[in-house]
Every structure is written in C-alpha cells, then in structure tokens.
Design a protein around this motif. Structure first.
Motif, PDB file in Angstrom:
ATOM      1  N   HIS A 134      75.553  14.484  16.774  1.00  0.00           N
ATOM      2  CA  HIS A 134      74.359  15.472  16.727  1.00  0.00           C
ATOM      3  C   HIS A 134      74.071  15.855  17.939  1.00  0.00           C
ATOM      4  CE1 HIS A 134      70.241  15.348  14.845  1.00  0.00           C
ATOM      5  NE2 HIS A 134      69.832  15.545  16.276  1.00  0.00           N
ATOM      6  N   GLY A 135      74.371  15.524  19.048  1.00  0.00           N
ATOM      7  CA  GLY A 135      74.271  16.343  20.338  1.00  0.00           C
ATOM      8  C   GLY A 135      75.170  17.697  20.225  1.00  0.00           C
ATOM      9  N   MET A 136      76.183  17.600  19.720  1.00  0.00           N
ATOM     10  CA  MET A 136      77.093  18.825  19.928  1.00  0.00           C
ATOM     11  C   MET A 136      76.491  19.872  18.644  1.00  0.00           C
ATOM     12  SD  MET A 136      79.785  18.814  21.975  1.00  0.00           S
ATOM     13  CE  MET A 136      80.901  19.938  20.913  1.00  0.00           C
ATOM     14  N   LYS A 137      76.079  19.425  17.885  1.00  0.00           N
ATOM     15  CA  LYS A 137      75.528  20.320  16.672  1.00  0.00           C
ATOM     16  C   LYS A 137      74.315  20.933  17.171  1.00  0.00           C
ATOM     17  CE  LYS A 137      76.909  17.967  12.587  1.00  0.00           C
ATOM     18  NZ  LYS A 137      76.744  17.079  11.449  1.00  0.00           N
ATOM     19  N   ASN A 138      73.387  20.371  18.325  1.00  0.00           N
ATOM     20  CA  ASN A 138      72.300  20.835  18.789  1.00  0.00           C
ATOM     21  C   ASN A 138      72.845  21.671  19.822  1.00  0.00           C
ATOM     22  OD1 ASN A 138      69.973  20.113  17.529  1.00  0.00           O
ATOM     23  ND2 ASN A 138      69.695  18.127  18.783  1.00  0.00           N
ATOM     24  N   LYS A 139      73.840  21.717  20.656  1.00  0.00           N
ATOM     25  CA  LYS A 139      74.251  22.608  21.761  1.00  0.00           C
ATOM     26  C   LYS A 139      74.864  23.915  20.835  1.00  0.00           C
ATOM     27  CE  LYS A 139      76.564  21.195  25.242  1.00  0.00           C
ATOM     28  NZ  LYS A 139      77.941  20.750  26.186  1.00  0.00           N
ATOM     29  N   LEU A 140      75.421  23.538  19.605  1.00  0.00           N
ATOM     30  CA  LEU A 140      75.858  24.935  19.003  1.00  0.00           C
ATOM     31  C   LEU A 140      74.778  25.880  18.545  1.00  0.00           C
ATOM     32  CD1 LEU A 140      78.436  25.936  18.065  1.00  0.00           C
ATOM     33  CD2 LEU A 140      78.244  24.959  15.863  1.00  0.00           C
ATOM     34  N   GLN A 141      73.544  25.241  18.210  1.00  0.00           N
ATOM     35  CA  GLN A 141      72.378  25.848  17.930  1.00  0.00           C
ATOM     36  C   GLN A 141      71.921  26.399  18.971  1.00  0.00           C
ATOM     37  OE1 GLN A 141      69.556  24.043  14.635  1.00  0.00           O
ATOM     38  NE2 GLN A 141      69.991  22.337  15.801  1.00  0.00           N
ATOM     39  N   MET A 142      71.738  25.849  20.067  1.00  0.00           N
ATOM     40  CA  MET A 142      71.344  26.561  21.490  1.00  0.00           C
ATOM     41  C   MET A 142      72.054  27.736  21.759  1.00  0.00           C
ATOM     42  SD  MET A 142      68.614  25.144  22.514  1.00  0.00           S
ATOM     43  CE  MET A 142      68.527  25.900  24.144  1.00  0.00           C
ATOM     44  N   LEU A 143      73.552  27.644  21.608  1.00  0.00           N
ATOM     45  CA  LEU A 143      74.589  28.699  21.709  1.00  0.00           C
ATOM     46  C   LEU A 143      74.158  29.865  21.199  1.00  0.00           C
ATOM     47  CD1 LEU A 143      78.366  28.403  22.148  1.00  0.00           C
ATOM     48  CD2 LEU A 143      77.127  30.335  21.204  1.00  0.00           C
ATOM     49  N   LEU A 144      73.549  29.930  19.973  1.00  0.00           N
ATOM     50  CA  LEU A 144      73.318  30.887  18.949  1.00  0.00           C
ATOM     51  C   LEU A 144      71.906  31.614  19.734  1.00  0.00           C
ATOM     52  CD1 LEU A 144      73.328  29.471  15.540  1.00  0.00           C
ATOM     53  CD2 LEU A 144      75.145  30.544  16.734  1.00  0.00           C
ATOM     54  N   PHE A 145      71.180  30.857  20.391  1.00  0.00           N
ATOM     55  CA  PHE A 145      70.248  31.715  21.146  1.00  0.00           C
ATOM     56  C   PHE A 145      70.276  32.332  22.259  1.00  0.00           C
ATOM     57  CE2 PHE A 145      67.579  27.965  18.784  1.00  0.00           C
ATOM     58  CZ  PHE A 145      67.584  28.786  17.790  1.00  0.00           C
ATOM     59  N   LEU A 146      71.408  31.937  22.907  1.00  0.00           N
ATOM     60  CA  LEU A 146      72.072  32.632  24.026  1.00  0.00           C
ATOM     61  C   LEU A 146      72.400  33.776  23.552  1.00  0.00           C
ATOM     62  CD1 LEU A 146      74.073  29.834  26.075  1.00  0.00           C
ATOM     63  CD2 LEU A 146      71.716  30.729  26.433  1.00  0.00           C
ATOM     64  N   ILE A 147      72.855  34.032  22.355  1.00  0.00           N
ATOM     65  CA  ILE A 147      73.429  35.337  21.978  1.00  0.00           C
ATOM     66  C   ILE A 147      72.325  36.065  21.229  1.00  0.00           C
ATOM     67  CG2 ILE A 147      74.609  36.414  20.088  1.00  0.00           C
ATOM     68  CD1 ILE A 147      76.410  33.827  19.908  1.00  0.00           C
ATOM     69  N   THR A 148      71.267  35.569  20.496  1.00  0.00           N
ATOM     70  CA  THR A 148      70.379  36.347  19.769  1.00  0.00           C
ATOM     71  C   THR A 148      69.069  36.577  20.640  1.00  0.00           C
ATOM     72  OG1 THR A 148      69.353  34.210  19.014  1.00  0.00           O
ATOM     73  CG2 THR A 148      70.933  35.551  17.655  1.00  0.00           C
ATOM     74  N   LYS A 149      68.746  35.752  21.867  1.00  0.00           N
ATOM     75  CA  LYS A 149      67.746  35.692  22.985  1.00  0.00           C
ATOM     76  C   LYS A 149      66.419  36.226  21.868  1.00  0.00           C
ATOM     77  CE  LYS A 149      70.547  38.222  26.238  1.00  0.00           C
ATOM     78  NZ  LYS A 149      72.189  38.314  25.373  1.00  0.00           N
ATOM     79  N   PRO A 150      65.792  35.156  21.047  1.00  0.00           N
ATOM     80  CA  PRO A 150      64.700  35.432  20.599  1.00  0.00           C
ATOM     81  C   PRO A 150      63.749  35.143  21.421  1.00  0.00           C
ATOM     82  CG  PRO A 150      65.706  33.097  20.072  1.00  0.00           C
ATOM     83  CD  PRO A 150      66.665  33.922  20.860  1.00  0.00           C
ATOM     84  N   LEU A 151      62.367  35.872  21.408  1.00  0.00           N
ATOM     85  CA  LEU A 151      61.436  35.882  22.150  1.00  0.00           C
ATOM     86  C   LEU A 151      60.651  34.571  22.325  1.00  0.00           C
ATOM     87  CD1 LEU A 151      59.537  39.325  21.408  1.00  0.00           C
ATOM     88  CD2 LEU A 151      61.072  38.483  23.371  1.00  0.00           C
TER      89      LEU A 151
END
Length: 238
Positions: A134-151
């Motif tokens: 579960h923690g690894m999946k959350n890390k993967l989600q966070m990685l997407l935000f490093l790419i997309t940089k949502p406000l």
C-alpha cells in the motif's frame, strides 16, 4: 496563491454532510484536515477534486489578485486506496503517463530521476504494481505529482501505510513541496498532524474551522482537538 472554499453544501438522501463549509487555504503551508469518522473529509476532497459535484457553494483559486473557479487539472488527489493499473510495472505506468502528457507538461527530469527522487529501487520500479505494498502505491501516486505539479494537492491518510524510514522521506518531500503548492491532508493521527502541519482545520457538523495556532504546539493540544470535535456548537471560521 489561495484556495477559497465558500459555502460548500453537499447532501446525500436529504442529509447534509457539508453544511456551508468555508475556509481559505494558502500556498506555503501544510494543512491538516481533522474530523471524526463520517464527518465528510472524503466528501470534501471529492468535491474539491471534481470527483463529485457540489449542491451549493463555490471553490475559487486566487492567483496574482485574480480569482477563477478551481479546475480539475489544478488538483492532485492521493487516494487512501490507490487506483493504479496493477497489470503494469511502476516503470511502464510512469513512462506511459509521461508519454501521454508530454505535450501538455514541462518535464525537467528523466523517468529514472523521478524514481530516484522517490527513493524507489531499480527492482521496485520494474516490479508489477500488483505486487506493491500500500505504501509503495502511495509513493507511485506522489511521483505523478512531481511530474504534473498540480497547484492543489489533497492527501487522504497519506502516511499511515509507510514504514518509519519512508514516512520520514515523505514528510521531508511534503515540506519542500509546500513552497509551490497548497497541501491539504486528512489524518486521524494527532501526533502526525502536530508534527507536520503548519495549520490544522477541523471538519465538524459539516463546517470548517481552524485550531488556534497557540494550541498546535501546546501540551493541551490533543485534548483541545478532542474537545473541538465533540463540541456540537463548533462554528464555521469565517
């Protein structure tokens, strides 16, 4: 930059879960959203992210003294139960994500550099997502935000599934990200909220209100928050 929630109402089968919720969140702070089970924290996040429509009220994003309605692409949402394509490896998924967004987003790192930022090993990044914790999946989600940089980044119980080392890494990353984003995360762990957050917001009886700043680091912090959550007359902080 500010996120202004103004009089948001959401009801289900005649029961109002959000009853005119209002609050203003600012860039540069980490906000902890506290509330009892069923208080409506996930409902509020779903309304902010566009997953769910509001029955009344509005949500505005203010930048450079200009206000506009919050749009779906402005928001990144880390779900408590990650929704990811488990038939792909982490590497395949992120590469696909980068490919389909390449014309829309300005990416300043390679795929491996993004994985390095999340401290994901070579073995983990090439493992099927189905085999991730579960923690690894959350890390993967966070990685997407490093790419997309949502406000605006919403995190639903983001750190409870991490081990001690990874949780510390994520705390450090969130503190760095708050410079450029509005960060709001829900949690039921008061110690985590006190340690990580710059400001705490309570959702009670369908309304949002702040925990006084002088209580955040005080010995009476936990009891004060419990009293606020129990207080049926706890009113909106305008």
């Amino acid at each position: 930059m500010r996120l202004r929630i103004d009089g948001v109402v959401k009801e289900f089968d005649g029961k109002k879960v959000l009853q005119g919720a209002s609050y203003t969140f600012e860039k540069g702070k980490i906000y902890g959203l506290l509330g009892r089970n069923g208080a409506g924290k996930t409902t509020l996040f779903n309304c902010l992210s566009g997953e769910m429509g509001m029955d009344a009220g509005k949500v505005l994003l203010e930048e450079d003294r200009q206000a506009r309605e919050l749009e779906e692409q402005d928001v990144g949402y880390v779900y408590s139960l990650p929704i990811l394509p488990e038939f792909l490896t982490g590497y395949e998924f992120v590469r696909f994500f980068m490919d389909i967004n390449r014309g829309r987003l300005q990416m300043d790192r390679t795929i491996d550099e993004y994985f390095d930022m999340m401290s994901m090993t070579e073995e983990d990044r090439h493992k099927l997502i189905k085999g991730y914790s579960h923690g690894m999946k959350n890390k993967l989600q966070m990685l997407l935000f490093l790419i997309t940089k949502p406000l605006v980044i919403l995190l639903d119980e983001p750190l409870t599934s991490f081990d001690v080392i990874v949780a510390l890494e994520m705390k450090t990353m969130l503190r760095e990200m708050k410079r450029d984003h509005i960060l709001i995360f829900s949690t039921h762990i008061l110690q985590l909220a006190s340690d990580l957050c710059d400001e705490l917001v309570v959702l009670s009886k369908g309304r949002l209100s702040s925990v006084p700043a002088d209580l955040l680091r005080s010995p009476e912090f936990e009891q004060s928050v419990i009293d606020l959550l129990k207080d049926e007359s706890h009113a909106e902080n305008a």
